[in-house]
Design a protein around this motif. Structure first.
Motif, mmCIF file in Angstrom:
data_model
loop_
_atom_site.group_PDB
_atom_site.id
_atom_site.type_symbol
_atom_site.label_atom_id
_atom_site.label_comp_id
_atom_site.label_asym_id
_atom_site.label_seq_id
_atom_site.Cartn_x
_atom_site.Cartn_y
_atom_site.Cartn_z
ATOM 1 N N ALA A 137 50.596 36.745 36.894
ATOM 2 C CA ALA A 137 51.500 37.412 35.959
ATOM 3 C C ALA A 137 51.534 36.590 34.681
ATOM 4 O O ALA A 137 51.750 35.376 34.726
ATOM 5 C CB ALA A 137 52.898 37.533 36.548
ATOM 6 N N GLY A 138 51.310 37.248 33.545
ATOM 7 C CA GLY A 138 51.286 36.502 32.288
ATOM 8 C C GLY A 138 50.993 37.391 31.109
ATOM 9 O O GLY A 138 51.131 38.618 31.172
ATOM 10 N N ASP A 139 50.539 36.770 30.026
ATOM 11 C CA ASP A 139 50.271 37.470 28.768
ATOM 12 C C ASP A 139 48.777 37.502 28.476
ATOM 13 O O ASP A 139 47.959 37.337 29.384
ATOM 14 C CB ASP A 139 51.051 36.793 27.631
ATOM 15 N N SER A 140 48.417 37.677 27.203
ATOM 16 C CA SER A 140 47.012 37.840 26.838
ATOM 17 C C SER A 140 46.163 36.613 27.098
ATOM 18 O O SER A 140 44.943 36.722 27.261
ATOM 19 C CB SER A 140 46.902 38.215 25.352
ATOM 20 N N ASN B 148 44.690 40.154 38.856
ATOM 21 C CA ASN B 148 45.222 39.731 37.564
ATOM 22 C C ASN B 148 46.062 40.842 36.952
ATOM 23 O O ASN B 148 45.547 41.818 36.423
ATOM 24 C CB ASN B 148 44.074 39.350 36.632
ATOM 25 N N ASN B 149 47.384 40.683 37.015
ATOM 26 C CA ASN B 149 48.307 41.663 36.453
ATOM 27 C C ASN B 149 48.924 41.190 35.141
ATOM 28 O O ASN B 149 49.967 41.709 34.724
ATOM 29 C CB ASN B 149 49.410 41.990 37.457
ATOM 30 N N ALA B 150 48.290 40.211 34.512
ATOM 31 C CA ALA B 150 48.748 39.787 33.186
ATOM 32 C C ALA B 150 48.455 40.884 32.171
ATOM 33 O O ALA B 150 47.463 41.611 32.292
ATOM 34 C CB ALA B 150 48.053 38.497 32.780
ATOM 35 N N VAL B 151 49.334 40.995 31.164
ATOM 36 C CA VAL B 151 49.203 42.055 30.154
ATOM 37 C C VAL B 151 49.417 41.445 28.775
ATOM 38 O O VAL B 151 50.374 40.694 28.561
ATOM 39 C CB VAL B 151 50.236 43.178 30.388
ATOM 40 N N ILE C 162 52.566 32.278 37.703
ATOM 41 C CA ILE C 162 53.328 32.874 36.603
ATOM 42 C C ILE C 162 53.183 32.015 35.352
ATOM 43 O O ILE C 162 53.532 30.834 35.373
ATOM 44 C CB ILE C 162 54.833 32.986 36.957
ATOM 45 N N GLN C 163 52.680 32.602 34.260
ATOM 46 C CA GLN C 163 52.591 31.883 32.984
ATOM 47 C C GLN C 163 53.068 32.767 31.834
ATOM 48 O O GLN C 163 52.419 33.745 31.472
ATOM 49 C CB GLN C 163 51.167 31.420 32.683
#
Length: 403
Positions: free
Chosen positions: A172-175, A205-208, A261-262
């Motif tokens: 879970a995270g960002d770009s 990978n559910n980072a968005v 988580i980042q």
């Protein structure tokens, strides 16, 4: 690029000490052995792992002390709070690893610096008592013989890939973590994480891109309005489909999985919907950690990976929510990887500073997109390796799945 020196030095302080018969009946037996291992070394710097074996009565908290040679220092630590005064170093347990049963162990690691030499410390104390390798009590005299290092025993073999359960690592995270959406930039490190593990690991990978922790959790229900508490209003208060999917008992996270988580990059936006305050940020990390742990999932929190900013030949830190992340990890009893410091330390060692600001060529151009924040594929590969190396150095259970 800095020259890397493959080094593996281990010493186990397991010395003959005074017997338990010397202690008064009212005194708790204290005894310990310490293994100090240099896991990597480069010009002016090194990484080390330390393992404490409790040979006395059980303890609920520990403080390990040792003395460095002149010019040696600790620059970063994990799984312990490490302080230094002159050459005297003190490592104290964190919230989740203070208890050590008789015969049990506790481990931590750190990165350090040195000037001319990097010798291994010759003696340690645990809660004020010399680590001699056998139980001693504080009223007993310290043995006068100088410590004689003995060989470190080989570790118990990890399960082979054929016997390991299959697990999923959820991200879970960002770009800076997310899979690329097209083109060569940006490429998040999460898209390059799987190659560091054996075939029993699946990475989801559910980072968005563009998300703070709050918008990631509550899309599309975070509004552009702030409430009286200064936080963005959520209406309706319903989780995003991505988090609901991860919580689904059939298709989501399962016991034995991991959640990395980042966040902390977009969260500092002053405007809604991305804005997140300090207390709210820690609260939401706790929400995610609690939900995952209820399902038997092991949580790892990471500080935000650094962009590249230089002060001469040294890369410098540039992210926020660092203390908040470590505080939340401590409060929730989970490990934290300081990817922020690991990344900008890597940039310095890789010679990415100084640069002329042209991110279209050379080493810095091969690592970063033109915005100096996001990664080309080559950069994402290196950041993913930093995270995998931290898993190994911090001795997380997941290390048994690393290649």
């Amino acid at each position: 690029m800095r020259a890397r020196i493959a080094a593996l030095v281990a010493v186990s302080l397991a010395l003959l000490g005074l017997g338990a018969a010397m202690r008064p009946a009212s005194a708790a037996a204290a005894g310990c052995g310490v293994t100090y291992k240099v896991t990597s070394q480069w010009t002016g710097g090194f990484g080390a792992d330390v393992t404490i074996t409790n040979l006395g009565d059980p303890v609920t908290a520990w403080t390990l002390g040792w003395t460095f040679a002149s010019g040696q220092s600790v620059t970063q630590a994990w799984n312990a709070t490490v302080t230094q005064s002159g050459t005297a170093v003190t490592a104290k347990n964190v919230s989740y690893n203070g208890a050590i049963a008789t015969g049990g162990t506790a481990s931590f690691g750190f990165n350090g610096a040195y000037t001319t030499a990097n010798p291994i410390p010759g003696a340690f104390t645990l809660n004020g008592v010399a680590c001699t390798g056998s139980p001693t009590a504080s009223p007993c005299a310290t043995p006068s013989k100088s410590p004689t290092p003995s060989p470190t025993l080989s570790p118990t073999p990890s399960p082979t890939s054929s016997t390991q359960p299959k697990i999923t690592i959820w991200l879970a995270g960002d770009s800076t973590v997310a899979n690329p959406s097209g083109g060569v930039c940006p490429v998040g490190w999460g898209s390059q994480f799987a190659p560091n593990f054996n075939a029993n690991v699946t990475v989801k990978n559910n980072a968005v891109a563009g998300r703070s922790i709050q918008t990631w959790l509550y899309d599309p229900n975070v509004t552009t309005a702030k409430g009286s508490d200064g936080e963005c209003t959520i209406s309706p208060n319903t989780y995003s489909t991505r988090w609901q999917g991860m919580l689904d008992a059939s298709t989501g996270m399962k016991s034995g999985d991991y959640l990395f988580i980042q966040f902390g990059i977009n969260d500092g936006d002053s405007a809604c919907p991305r804005h997140v305050g300090s207390a709210r940020y820690k609260q939401l990390l706790g929400v995610m950690a609690a939900a995952a742990k209820q399902r038997g999932v092991k949580v790892v929190m990471l500080t935000a990976v650094a962009a590249i900013t230089c002060s001469g030949s040294t890369a410098t830190g540039n992210r926020g929510f660092l203390t908040e992340t470590t505080d939340a990890a401590s409060a929730n009893g989970v490990p934290v990887i300081d990817l922020h410091k690991l990344s900008y330390t890597y940039y310095t060692g890789a010679g990415l500073c100084p640069n002329n600001g042209d991110y279209t060529q050379g080493a810095v151009g091969a690592f970063f997109c033109n915005d100096h924040t996001h990664f080309e594929t080559a950069g994402a590969v290196q950041i993913a390796r930093l995270v995998a190396t931290a898993v190994r150095n911090q001795k997380l259970d997941l290390m048994g799945y690393l290649k």
